[in-house]
Motif scaffolding. Structure first.
Motif, PDB file in Angstrom:
ATOM      1  N   VAL A 110      33.873  32.928  59.935  1.00  0.00           N
ATOM      2  CA  VAL A 110      34.962  32.666  58.999  1.00  0.00           C
ATOM      3  C   VAL A 110      35.822  31.501  59.477  1.00  0.00           C
ATOM      4  O   VAL A 110      36.179  30.601  58.692  1.00  0.00           O
ATOM      5  CB  VAL A 110      35.818  33.930  58.807  1.00  0.00           C
ATOM      6  N   PHE A 111      36.151  31.474  60.749  1.00  0.00           N
ATOM      7  CA  PHE A 111      37.002  30.402  61.260  1.00  0.00           C
ATOM      8  C   PHE A 111      36.240  29.092  61.400  1.00  0.00           C
ATOM      9  O   PHE A 111      36.818  28.010  61.257  1.00  0.00           O
ATOM     10  CB  PHE A 111      37.626  30.807  62.591  1.00  0.00           C
ATOM     11  N   PHE A 112      34.938  29.157  61.650  1.00  0.00           N
ATOM     12  CA  PHE A 112      34.145  27.938  61.745  1.00  0.00           C
ATOM     13  C   PHE A 112      34.059  27.224  60.400  1.00  0.00           C
ATOM     14  O   PHE A 112      33.987  25.993  60.352  1.00  0.00           O
ATOM     15  CB  PHE A 112      32.734  28.252  62.252  1.00  0.00           C
ATOM     16  N   PRO A 132      28.847  32.273  54.135  1.00  0.00           N
ATOM     17  CA  PRO A 132      27.486  32.585  54.577  1.00  0.00           C
ATOM     18  C   PRO A 132      27.421  33.636  55.677  1.00  0.00           C
ATOM     19  O   PRO A 132      27.204  33.358  56.844  1.00  0.00           O
ATOM     20  CB  PRO A 132      26.968  31.220  55.073  1.00  0.00           C
ATOM     21  N   ILE A 133      27.653  34.892  55.291  1.00  0.00           N
ATOM     22  CA  ILE A 133      27.596  36.018  56.225  1.00  0.00           C
ATOM     23  C   ILE A 133      26.771  37.114  55.559  1.00  0.00           C
ATOM     24  O   ILE A 133      27.129  37.588  54.487  1.00  0.00           O
ATOM     25  CB  ILE A 133      29.011  36.547  56.547  1.00  0.00           C
ATOM     26  N   LEU A 185      41.612  28.782  56.758  1.00  0.00           N
ATOM     27  CA  LEU A 185      42.763  28.452  55.922  1.00  0.00           C
ATOM     28  C   LEU A 185      42.337  27.936  54.556  1.00  0.00           C
ATOM     29  O   LEU A 185      42.989  28.208  53.541  1.00  0.00           O
ATOM     30  CB  LEU A 185      43.650  27.422  56.631  1.00  0.00           C
ATOM     31  N   GLU A 186      41.238  27.217  54.516  1.00  0.00           N
ATOM     32  CA  GLU A 186      40.732  26.732  53.230  1.00  0.00           C
ATOM     33  C   GLU A 186      40.049  27.853  52.463  1.00  0.00           C
ATOM     34  O   GLU A 186      40.129  27.939  51.234  1.00  0.00           O
ATOM     35  CB  GLU A 186      39.775  25.560  53.473  1.00  0.00           C
ATOM     36  N   LEU A 187      39.375  28.752  53.190  1.00  0.00           N
ATOM     37  CA  LEU A 187      38.653  29.855  52.560  1.00  0.00           C
ATOM     38  C   LEU A 187      39.590  30.783  51.799  1.00  0.00           C
ATOM     39  O   LEU A 187      39.277  31.235  50.695  1.00  0.00           O
ATOM     40  CB  LEU A 187      37.880  30.641  53.615  1.00  0.00           C
ATOM     41  N   VAL A 188      40.764  31.067  52.367  1.00  0.00           N
ATOM     42  CA  VAL A 188      41.698  31.988  51.714  1.00  0.00           C
ATOM     43  C   VAL A 188      42.696  31.275  50.812  1.00  0.00           C
ATOM     44  O   VAL A 188      43.516  31.928  50.170  1.00  0.00           O
ATOM     45  CB  VAL A 188      42.456  32.838  52.759  1.00  0.00           C
ATOM     46  N   LEU A 218      44.721  39.412  56.578  1.00  0.00           N
ATOM     47  CA  LEU A 218      44.441  40.018  57.879  1.00  0.00           C
ATOM     48  C   LEU A 218      44.626  41.527  57.826  1.00  0.00           C
ATOM     49  O   LEU A 218      43.831  42.285  58.398  1.00  0.00           O
ATOM     50  CB  LEU A 218      45.352  39.406  58.949  1.00  0.00           C
ATOM     51  N   TYR A 219      45.682  41.978  57.134  1.00  0.00           N
ATOM     52  CA  TYR A 219      45.936  43.418  56.995  1.00  0.00           C
ATOM     53  C   TYR A 219      44.784  44.104  56.263  1.00  0.00           C
ATOM     54  O   TYR A 219      44.291  45.160  56.692  1.00  0.00           O
ATOM     55  CB  TYR A 219      47.243  43.645  56.239  1.00  0.00           C
ATOM     56  N   ILE A 220      44.339  43.506  55.161  1.00  0.00           N
ATOM     57  CA  ILE A 220      43.230  44.076  54.392  1.00  0.00           C
ATOM     58  C   ILE A 220      41.962  44.090  55.234  1.00  0.00           C
ATOM     59  O   ILE A 220      41.197  45.065  55.234  1.00  0.00           O
ATOM     60  CB  ILE A 220      43.016  43.291  53.088  1.00  0.00           C
ATOM     61  N   ALA A 221      41.717  43.004  55.967  1.00  0.00           N
ATOM     62  CA  ALA A 221      40.513  42.919  56.790  1.00  0.00           C
ATOM     63  C   ALA A 221      40.481  44.022  57.841  1.00  0.00           C
ATOM     64  O   ALA A 221      39.437  44.652  58.074  1.00  0.00           O
ATOM     65  CB  ALA A 221      40.420  41.547  57.447  1.00  0.00           C
TER      66      ALA A 221
END
Length: 295
Positions: free
Chosen positions: A190-192, A232-233, A196-199, A60-63
């Motif tokens: 990202v949340f859809f 997919p963004i 948690l699995e993505l990171v 989150l900080y990096i984002a």
């Protein structure tokens, strides 16, 4: 028509088995080490909890500080007369030097992001019985690479491709609104797709509770989509990079290279398009039904 739009589960399953043969085979060959591995995971439970919280906070900080701020905050709200930069000292040569330095930094990110996603690296982790930490380690290295790039980045604020003076104007606020909508779109996407699995946080907890790989419980179609495009963004980053009042040469390089890299790393096919379209239609119908708009 049905065959053209319906996802072939048998074909997809065969494809997934072929694409993940290295990882699956490595996991099978490492099964005799699972007992000791799980024991280590159990003992490292508190550490994994701390690691999960740290990874969540760090991403989150990096984002916010290394993506949102330099992409959408600084171009609109930083001073219009920036201090002198390294490029000022050498004129055109200084600009070229800065752009070359920045291109090397971007190549570091591309190399890290690509090599660590290679099947050989995944196989190595699986054979070592460390498949659960592959994703969080990958995300941590990506964040660290972005931090490294941000620290050594050479800006060229006085050397621009275009510069529009529109403080308080309609175009200015229109661009601010566009950036806000793009970031909302990215956050929702990202949340859809399971943040948690993505990171990699979910992988840590699934390993601790011996629940297997969280990606394994997802639909075959979604696994197939992730093989072709993990996040997919595309359109939103494209708008964020180009819709700015001031286009400096260092930002221009990013605006060109990032879409090229995203396009190069994507291999979507008609099955992916059909799956996304069907899911969108399904979610739309569920939303309308929940609101009482569909009988």
């Amino acid at each position: 028509e049905k065959m053209a739009t319906t996802f072939d589960r048998g074909t997809t399953t065969d494809f997934l088995e072929t694409e993940t043969a290295d990882g699956a085979g490595a996991s099978a060959s490492a099964s005799r080490r699972n007992g000791s591995y799980l024991s280590v995971v159990k003992m490292a439970g508190p550490f994994m909890l701390v690691a999960g919280v740290f990874l969540y906070s760090y991403t989150l900080y990096i984002a916010l500080s290394r993506l949102v701020y330099p992409t959408s905050v600084a171009p609109f709200f930083s001073p219009r007369t920036p201090p002198g930069d390294a490029a000022d000292a050498g004129g055109v040569q200084g600009v070229v030097r800065c752009v070359l330095m920045d291109s090397i930094l971007l190549s570091v990110f591309v190399t890290q992001h690509s090599l660590m996603a290679a099947s050989s690296v995944k196989t190595l982790f699986h054979r070592a019985g460390l498949g659960a930490i592959l994703r969080p380690f990958y995300v941590f290295c990506t964040c660290f690479a972005m931090q490294f790039i941000y620290h050594f980045w050479e800006p060229t604020p006085r050397h621009t491709l275009w510069s529009m003076s529109m403080e308080g104007g309609v175009v200015f606020y229109g661009m601010v609104l566009l950036h806000g909508l793009c970031w909302v779109s990215i956050a929702c996407s990202v949340f859809f797709i399971d943040y948690l699995e993505l990171v990699g946080i979910k992988q840590l907890f699934y390993a601790y509770y011996e629940m297997g790989d969280p990606i394994g419980i997802k639909a075959a179609e979604q696994q197939y989509l992730f093989l072709h495009m993990r996040h997919p963004i595309f359109i939103a980053p494209l708008l964020l990079l180009w819709a700015v009042p001031v286009m400096t040469f260092d930002r221009l390089m990013v605006a060109v290279m990032v879409p090229l890299y995203l396009g190069w790393g994507s291999s979507l096919d008609r099955w992916d398009v059909a799956y996304v379209r069907d899911q969108f239609k399904k979610k739309t119908e569920e939303t309308l039904l929940a609101n009482g708009k569909v009988n």
